[in-house]
Design an enzyme around this catalytic site. Structure first.
Site, mmCIF file in Angstrom:
data_model
loop_
_atom_site.group_PDB
_atom_site.id
_atom_site.type_symbol
_atom_site.label_atom_id
_atom_site.label_comp_id
_atom_site.label_asym_id
_atom_site.label_seq_id
_atom_site.Cartn_x
_atom_site.Cartn_y
_atom_site.Cartn_z
ATOM 1 N N LYS A 66 -1.807 -111.885 -1.409
ATOM 2 C CA LYS A 66 -0.550 -111.854 -0.656
ATOM 3 C C LYS A 66 0.460 -112.793 -1.306
ATOM 4 O O LYS A 66 0.279 -113.996 -1.326
ATOM 5 C CB LYS A 66 -0.758 -112.307 0.792
ATOM 6 C CG LYS A 66 0.547 -112.216 1.592
ATOM 7 C CD LYS A 66 0.444 -112.873 2.939
ATOM 8 C CE LYS A 66 1.529 -113.885 3.224
ATOM 9 N NZ LYS A 66 2.869 -113.621 2.702
ATOM 10 N N GLY B 156 0.127 -123.715 -0.040
ATOM 11 C CA GLY B 156 1.319 -123.704 0.804
ATOM 12 C C GLY B 156 1.443 -125.014 1.557
ATOM 13 O O GLY B 156 0.997 -126.056 1.074
ATOM 14 N N SER B 157 2.007 -124.942 2.744
ATOM 15 C CA SER B 157 2.300 -126.164 3.495
ATOM 16 C C SER B 157 1.073 -126.633 4.289
ATOM 17 O O SER B 157 0.160 -125.854 4.580
ATOM 18 C CB SER B 157 3.462 -125.902 4.440
ATOM 19 O OG SER B 157 3.087 -124.900 5.360
ATOM 20 N N VAL C 64 0.430 -124.732 7.853
ATOM 21 C CA VAL C 64 -0.148 -123.390 7.711
ATOM 22 C C VAL C 64 -1.587 -123.508 7.205
ATOM 23 O O VAL C 64 -2.493 -122.826 7.695
ATOM 24 C CB VAL C 64 0.707 -122.494 6.788
ATOM 25 C CG1 VAL C 64 0.012 -121.176 6.512
ATOM 26 C CG2 VAL C 64 2.079 -122.241 7.412
ATOM 27 N N GLY C 65 -1.821 -124.405 6.268
ATOM 28 C CA GLY C 65 -3.176 -124.622 5.750
ATOM 29 C C GLY C 65 -4.135 -125.007 6.862
ATOM 30 O O GLY C 65 -5.272 -124.520 6.919
ATOM 31 N N GLU D 253 -4.569 -125.839 -1.088
ATOM 32 C CA GLU D 253 -3.713 -126.728 -1.893
ATOM 33 C C GLU D 253 -2.374 -126.827 -1.173
ATOM 34 O O GLU D 253 -1.709 -125.817 -0.968
ATOM 35 C CB GLU D 253 -3.518 -126.167 -3.305
ATOM 36 C CG GLU D 253 -4.716 -126.357 -4.216
ATOM 37 C CD GLU D 253 -5.121 -127.807 -4.391
ATOM 38 O OE1 GLU D 253 -4.282 -128.706 -4.179
ATOM 39 O OE2 GLU D 253 -6.297 -128.049 -4.710
ATOM 40 N N CYS E 11 5.196 -128.734 -5.881
ATOM 41 C CA CYS E 11 4.301 -129.543 -5.048
ATOM 42 C C CYS E 11 4.018 -130.886 -5.719
ATOM 43 O O CYS E 11 3.692 -131.853 -5.052
ATOM 44 C CB CYS E 11 3.012 -128.789 -4.788
ATOM 45 S SG CYS E 11 2.224 -128.240 -6.282
ATOM 46 N N GLU F 285 7.245 -134.645 3.325
ATOM 47 C CA GLU F 285 7.668 -133.817 2.203
ATOM 48 C C GLU F 285 8.987 -133.117 2.544
ATOM 49 O O GLU F 285 9.097 -132.473 3.581
ATOM 50 C CB GLU F 285 6.590 -132.770 1.911
ATOM 51 C CG GLU F 285 6.885 -131.934 0.684
ATOM 52 C CD GLU F 285 5.825 -130.850 0.436
ATOM 53 O OE1 GLU F 285 5.527 -130.090 1.354
ATOM 54 O OE2 GLU F 285 5.313 -130.791 -0.696
#
Ligand code: NAP
Ligand code: MG
Length: 483
Positions: A175, A228-229, A232-233, A250, A284, A385
């Site tokens: 995705k 991703g963030s 969400v992780g 990650e 990142c 971040e």
């Protein structure tokens, strides 16, 4: 302007249209529609997972160098189209054309690297305690794996997930991020053109909350690789753990560059600006805090501000532009919000800090490269971040103070030190809490031949890239053979 191309999903070797679509718009120019993408449904995700399940036994049964041969073909297809692919990347993500060329070439190199790994996949063979027993362990693929990608490296990240998964013998659901799906789509197209059998690679576009979530829930999926963030992780981790899926995360960073008084100041300024501002700060591994030893603070500040002011912001397709746009309105608003917050917290705005709307910039999401001084360790600008071209300069009394401040964050992705002192370099290497660390180089800008990933809240699970990438995508089968 000609009608934009339409990009269906790729499921079981076919291009599958949907009546629900979304636009991929150039973040530098709202008049430029990069493509119309088809939103997959949950049913599409399930049929992709089923296709991958069916394709798995034959793909896993191939000799791995035969799988590597397909990957070499993918690399060749990408390399042949490098200039066009880089243009598309700049149009959909906003990074400058040289950055986009560099990233596209990196994807080529990643496919070649893992194609080569195909003929070296290491097992373990050790002597038995018993006579006439031969014992060894071989790596086996997991089955169907799902890969959820961010938008900021829209080609290299899907490439560094896809290539090791495939060479190890897994079948894959990919995705790409909604904000920049075309580069991932081009990887799937290259796999198709390279003749990778149907069902082995499936590409599904659509929002994370629908398509991403359906991937985490799909019955045949055995493992999830996510970049991703952090929020969400964490959501994906909770769901995947409940199903005991293998998982790799990650996520974000608040990466420091430490600057000691003895450093080569020209290089330190260039490395800091490079790491903080290039790719619009949307890496990142970008430096967002520079922690400066007292004695050199004022001179460094003056020079880093001058170098930041000299950066040219604009459409990344134009020659001479250093910094492209933010990816979208939400990220632009985040940059703006954090700058206002930093000022309220008492940091001093040295340059930048504005949304840019002059002339053609009005058509994009442009933000002025920004430097704050007087940033202290408890400010939110020092802890959270931003993911934009925003640098906080912090003052520290000595090396130990630099290290203490650098480590005072929940994140642990990348870090850098600028110094000529070999003892300090080793103390830093030993003591810094980060997975990717550099010395006299920018904190961002890693290669694919070594493990990639962070520590603390930035990462979870086995690392990506380099030879260890295979650890996530394989399991061992151990054999005791008496003769
Ligand atoms: P994001 O918002 O977390 O999204 C990442 C991916 O997850 C996208 O494909 C997104 O889909 C999908 N997603 C969202 N919600 C989901 C859900 N509930 N279930 C399943 N999937 C879901 O991150 P981003 O804004 O794309 O990327 C920026 C972040 O990535 C930053 O924090 C950056 O530090 C981090 N990053 C980390 C690394 C690393 O290697 N450590 C590398 C690059 C970026 P949609 O966007 O399509 O809705
Ligand atoms: Mg876009």
């Amino acid at each position: 302007m000609s009608k934009p191309n339409s990009y269906p999903n790729y499921i079981d070797g076919e291009w599958i249209s949907s009546d629900r679509q979304f636009l991929n718009v150039n973040p530098a120019d709202s008049d430029d529609c990069v493509g119309i993408f088809h939103k997959a449904t949950r049913a599409d995700v399930d049929s992709a997972a089923e296709a991958a399940r069916k394709a798995f036994p034959a793909w896993a049964a191939l000799a791995s160098p035969a799988r590597g041969a397909y990957l070499y073909k993918v690399a060749d297809i990408l390399e042949r189209n490098l200039d066009e692919l880089a243009q598309e990347m700049t149009r959909e993500e906003g990074k400058t054309l040289p950055e986009a060329k560099g990233e596209t070439m990196r994807s080529v190199n990643i496919f070649r690297y893992f194609a080569g790994e195909a003929s070296r996949i290491p097992g373990i063979q050790v002597p038995s305690e018993r006579d006439r027993v031969f014992m060894y362990a071989v790596r086996r693929p997991l089955g169907v794996v799902a890969q959820i990608n961010p938008w900021n490296f829209p080609s290299a990240i899907p490439a560094w997930k896809l290539a090791p998964a495939l060479v190890a013998g897994n079948t894959v659901l990919v995705k790409p991020a909604t904000a920049a799906p075309l580069c991932g789509w081009r990887l799937a197209e290259a796999c198709h053109k390279a003749g990778i059998p149907r069902g082995v690679v499936n590409l599904i576009c659509g929002s994370g909350s629908e398509v991403g979530d359906a991937m985490v829930e799909a019955g045949p999926v055995k493992a999830i690789s996510f970049t991703g963030s952090v929020p969400v992780g964490q959501t994906i981790h909770a769901k995947a753990s409940a199903r005991r899926l293998r998982i790799q995360l990650e996520m974000g960073g608040k990466n420091p560059t430490i600057l000691l008084a003895d450093a080569d100041l020209d290089k330190a300024v260039a490395n800091t600006v490079n790491a903080a501002m290039f790719s619009t700060g949307q890496k990142c591994t970008a430096t967002s805090r520079v922690i400066v030893e007292d004695g050199v603070h004022d001179e460094f500040l003056e020079r880093v501000v001058a170098a930041t002011r000299a950066l040219r912001v604009g459409n990344g397709l134009e020659p001479g532009v250093d910094v492209g746009p933010a990816i979208d309105q939400a990220q632009l608003d985040t940059n703006d919000r954090y700058c206002q917050l930093a000022e309220r917290e008492g940091a001093k705005l040295e340059c930048g800090g504005r949304v840019l709307t002059e002339g053609p910039l009005a058509k994009g999401f442009f933000f002025e490269p920004t430097v704050f001084s007087g940033v202290t360790e408890d400010m939110r600008i020092a802890q959270e971040e931003v993911f934009g071209p925003v640098l906080g300069v912090m003052c520290a009394s000595d090396f130990d103070d630099c290290m203490r401040i650098a480590n005072k964050t929940e994140f642990g992705l990348s870090a850098s030190i600028q110094t000529r002192d070999v003892s300090r370099i080793f103390e830093y290497i030993n003591g810094i809490e980060a997975g990717l660390i550099t010395v006299n180089l920018p904190s961002a800008g890693v290669e694919y031949q070594l493990p990639f990933g962070g520590s603390k809240e930035s990462s979870f699970g086995p690392k990506e890239q380099g030879p260890v990438a295979l650890d996530f995508y394989t399991d061992f089968k151990t054999v005791y053979l008496g003769y």
